[in-house]
Design a protein around this motif. Structure first.
Motif, mmCIF file in Angstrom:
data_model
loop_
_atom_site.group_PDB
_atom_site.id
_atom_site.type_symbol
_atom_site.label_atom_id
_atom_site.label_comp_id
_atom_site.label_asym_id
_atom_site.label_seq_id
_atom_site.Cartn_x
_atom_site.Cartn_y
_atom_site.Cartn_z
ATOM 1 N N LEU A 113 -68.050 6.067 -6.223
ATOM 2 C CA LEU A 113 -69.159 6.461 -5.542
ATOM 3 C C LEU A 113 -69.414 7.581 -5.704
ATOM 4 O O LEU A 113 -70.619 8.045 -5.568
ATOM 5 N N GLU A 134 -72.814 9.001 -7.472
ATOM 6 C CA GLU A 134 -74.258 8.855 -6.869
ATOM 7 C C GLU A 134 -74.953 10.178 -6.891
ATOM 8 O O GLU A 134 -76.046 10.234 -7.038
ATOM 9 N N HIS A 143 -80.765 4.619 -0.046
ATOM 10 C CA HIS A 143 -79.781 3.531 -0.208
ATOM 11 C C HIS A 143 -80.121 2.236 0.869
ATOM 12 O O HIS A 143 -80.068 1.308 0.697
ATOM 13 N N LYS A 186 -75.597 1.925 -3.769
ATOM 14 C CA LYS A 186 -74.439 2.910 -4.145
ATOM 15 C C LYS A 186 -73.766 2.680 -5.415
ATOM 16 O O LYS A 186 -73.702 3.430 -6.358
#
Length: 196
Positions: free
Chosen positions: A116, A119, A158, A173
């Motif tokens: 993640l 991102e 998100h 995500k």
């Protein structure tokens, strides 16, 4: 180490200031006002639908359904948000409804937490050829492509994407992280082939 800054806000292609007088004329049923609204928003709606659905015919159908709903519900628009934001929400809902009806949503599981971190990487370089970017986007799974487009091109968060897609923010995500990596790999492969 300097603190991480938030990405700059995205200016949506839908961000068209619509004069109140034009909306009033459209609400009153003036055909010319409807036509002008259609012309102003035809391209952004079609582009969004094409990016989410991946098919020109479906994008045209989403455009048609979106504009029919806008015209039918114009009296319900009360101005709590910009008109373009209201119209964009109808277009996104139409495109996602079409995708859901095709029952092709993938059942991707969330990536590991370390993935993640991708991102906050910027989208692929601006030097990428627009046609190559469009072709690469179309090679991604529908859900991944939808998240990438809604996040990077339309500026949705998100949490908003999760609500639209009936998923969790972590799904959004993970799709953004995974999709960004896939998109970069596809663009790099295209660039390598071009230079070979």
């Amino acid at each position: 180490m300097p603190p991480e800054s938030a990405p700059p806000p995205v200016r949506s292609s839908f961000a068209i200031d619509v004069p109140d007088a034009l909306l009033a004329r459209a609400r009153a049923g003036e055909a010319g006002a409807f036509e002008q609204l259609y012309r102003w928003f035809e391209r952004p709606v079609f582009t969004l639908a094409l990016r989410l659905c991946g098919d020109r015919e479906e994008a045209a159908e989403v455009l048609q359904e979106t504009m029919l709903k806008v015209f039918a519900k114009l009296g319900e628009f009360r101005g709590g948000c910009p008109f373009w934001g209201w119209l964009r929400q109808i277009a996104v809902n139409e495109a996602l409804m079409r995708l859901r009806s095709r029952r092709k949503w993938e059942d991707d599981t969330a990536l590991e937490d370390h993935a993640l971190a991708d991102e906050h990487l910027p989208p692929p370089t601006a030097a990428a050829d627009a046609a190559a970017l469009a072709r690469a986007l179309m090679q991604l799974p529908e859900a991944t492509r939808s998240v990438l487009w809604l996040y990077h091109a339309e500026g949705y968060t998100h949490e908003e994407i999760a609500a639209l897609m009936a998923r969790t923010p972590s799904f959004s995500k993970s799709q953004l992280a995974r999709g960004g990596r896939r998109l970069r790999a596809l663009l790099e492969s295209t660039a390598e082939k071009a230079h070979a």
